[in-house]
Design an enzyme around this catalytic site. Sequence first.
Site, short mmCIF file in Angstrom:
data_model
loop_
_atom_site.label_atom_id
_atom_site.label_comp_id
_atom_site.label_asym_id
_atom_site.label_seq_id
_atom_site.Cartn_x
_atom_site.Cartn_y
_atom_site.Cartn_z
N SER A 170 0.77 -1.35 0.04
CA SER A 170 0.05 -0.03 -0.09
C SER A 170 0.88 1.26 0.13
O SER A 170 0.24 2.46 -0.37
CB SER A 170 -0.97 0.21 1.25
OG SER A 170 -1.76 -1.06 1.14
N ASP A 215 -5.84 0.66 -3.88
CA ASP A 215 -4.48 0.63 -4.14
C ASP A 215 -3.84 -0.56 -4.76
O ASP A 215 -2.75 -0.64 -5.55
CB ASP A 215 -3.71 1.07 -2.60
CG ASP A 215 -4.24 -0.12 -1.42
OD1 ASP A 215 -5.40 -0.68 -1.93
OD2 ASP A 215 -3.84 0.12 -0.54
#
Lengths: 533, 232
Positions: A112, A377
């Site tokens: 992420s 993401d």
Amino acid sequence: MQLLKKFSVATISSVLATGIVQSAEEPAPEDWFNAGRQTVIDAGHLNPNEKHAKNIILFVGDGMGVSTVTAARIYDGQQKGGHGEENSLSFEKLPYLALSKTYSVDQQTPDSAPTMTAMVTGVKTIGDSLSVNQFVAHSEPDANIVNANKLTTILERAKSDGMSVGIVSTARITHATPAATYAHTTNRDWEGDSDLPAGATVPDIAAQLIDFNINGGIDVALGGGRTRFIPKTATDPEYGIAGKRKDGRDLTADWINKHNNARYVWNKEQFDAIDPNATDHLLGLFEPSHVHYEADRIAHDKAGEPSLTEMTRKAIDILKKNKNGYFLMVEGGRIDHAHHSGNAYRALTDTQQLAAAVQAAMEKTNTKETLIIVTADHSHVFTIGGYPQRGNPILGLTQGVGASSPDLDMLGLPYTTLNYANGTGYTGASNLQPAGSKTFTTPNTASWPSGSEGHNPASFSPAFGRPLLVNPQVQAPDYLQETIIPLGAETHAAEDVAIFAGGPKAHLFHGVMEQNVIYHVMAEALGLAEQRR
Amino acid sequence: MKIFDFLKILFSFSLPWLSASSLANSDSQLPEVACRYEMKVTPHGKFKATSTKAWFFWRKPGMVQTQDADGHYGEIWQRTANGSIQYRKLYHVDKTAIEYMPADMPTNNMSFDWIKLSSMLDQQELHALKPVKKTRVLDRSAELRKGKVDNRDIEVLWLPDVSLPASIISKDKTGRAELRLIAIEPLSATHRKPVDIEEIANYRHIDAADFGDMENDPFVKKVMAFTEHHNH
């Protein structure tokens, strides 16, 4: 089709145009045709909004890959009484769509940190790095080197331009996704000063949030992660555990002291009492670490905590007071955690909650002046398979068209529609649960109470065959879908994720795009693109 | 095999345990002790080897800590002022603690019974076994209790003055598991001390919920690799 319920003409139009269906009438072939045609006509009337955006709200479903969106859409629709497939989550009604290539500078399947860095700085970087470029080494402790390589974020640019800024998450507010918007560091795990290596001069992420010094600081920060904001000499107000800061700082107090009209809240009662008109800077930290899964929030939280939707509404109400507009990032952070645990139910219900937060934002904003983006993401190894009939319970066993019992595999055993390619649902015996199906909660056995930590196994034995599954079992909230490859945690996946968008400059999202393009669309929408980075 | 895995096998006869919140009992009357236990598992079958492991158990009000004999791995439970229980796994060589956040415990159906943590057995479990005789172990009064639970023959040698077992033997068709107290002394007098709370506070802390996002972390990699090595 025998099992297909009937739709009305009006409803089928609605299905394709807006995605809402609750009717039990079956659509005739001409209904499908007409509704499809109407969708094209409506698309022809789409007028790209070329104006600059006053506000931007970036929603990130952490780990919300396309299969998660599809499964959540079906689950949500079935909860509403429909077949499910025809349903649309709120953000699926946004008019513009693109795919986002999520790889990072050094990872085919990313984490992420670099993915959010790409989204908020316009630059891809290496794994674990937050808003610094690829040239600074992982875990670089020298603040001077980090500063020399830092990337300006869209939040920083918005704040510099006189806008208000906010971040909302169901994860720790210092976790990678929210942190990338305001912090610059080469290790996403340096969330508090106790996480830093000895001699490090780069400030920890929590301190960077509080010490953010552009134009009066961050306006709204709501999420989890309390312990990294309070000193180790203090105890958590909800659970009594010790804080984690070694430097003695109480960052919650610093927030109050540093900002004008500032408030700090840690439970829902305090949160609900906040008057947005009388509050300019709001810090809310509702758990020592991540906040609860939506499925568990109300039943299990000791002090009470607001939902993602409630936090989003409150954030908008505070930020919208600025006539120059605002930038708000909202993360559904625990979709990712549920997937890592191999538990589809919690991933889908947290996705539902993210969709509810987007709906709330849509209702509170004007599409003519607010750019809303919803994306992820990265994805997860989460699959929707088999040939289930229309309306088959998405969490259930696969049952084909016209079948009266679940479909069987080549061992003669039923199987679920949702599965994971790897992770914790492997059916060999683990060190925590016996051979067979696994559950999110390790059963409360009458054993030494050293802790049932869910099913995060440290080891597996090989599986022999497959377990015999039944529908009540696999549709239970704690069921872990089967996996092929046994791992201690399910992993991210590398396929593209979707970008949904509406509002000013939303039409610039098109085709298959690099993830860092999201920043450039936001900068374009704010009129910052021509300014010096 | 880690201590808690072993104990889960050993104590699998136990009755359903109470939630921590349901217990009004206090552990303040229990003496502070330092114990050394040895545990042995003997599976039935020709080619299955007996495993033996020594470990330490320390108890004082509001804290129970265990540690492998080599000092590499341990666990700690602390009861906070408001009754919450904080549980952490301790990797002493790495100066790292894996913590299980209070918020995740109800979700994970975790409910710690503080008295059981402090004594290893609660009174319900103990009284489910029939008293057989009174005796002495390690210069202390002891009570032998026996019973059969879930097809297991259970034998507990209980030390009432310290509320701890001197031994627990569990036998069934799969094998024999035994926990035996080797030494016990006041915590203040022991040579082998528990790791200080302050020192543990300075360990790196990892939330168990974050493991899935730490696939590149050297410690997480090492822990998983270590465990795999030991289990295959």
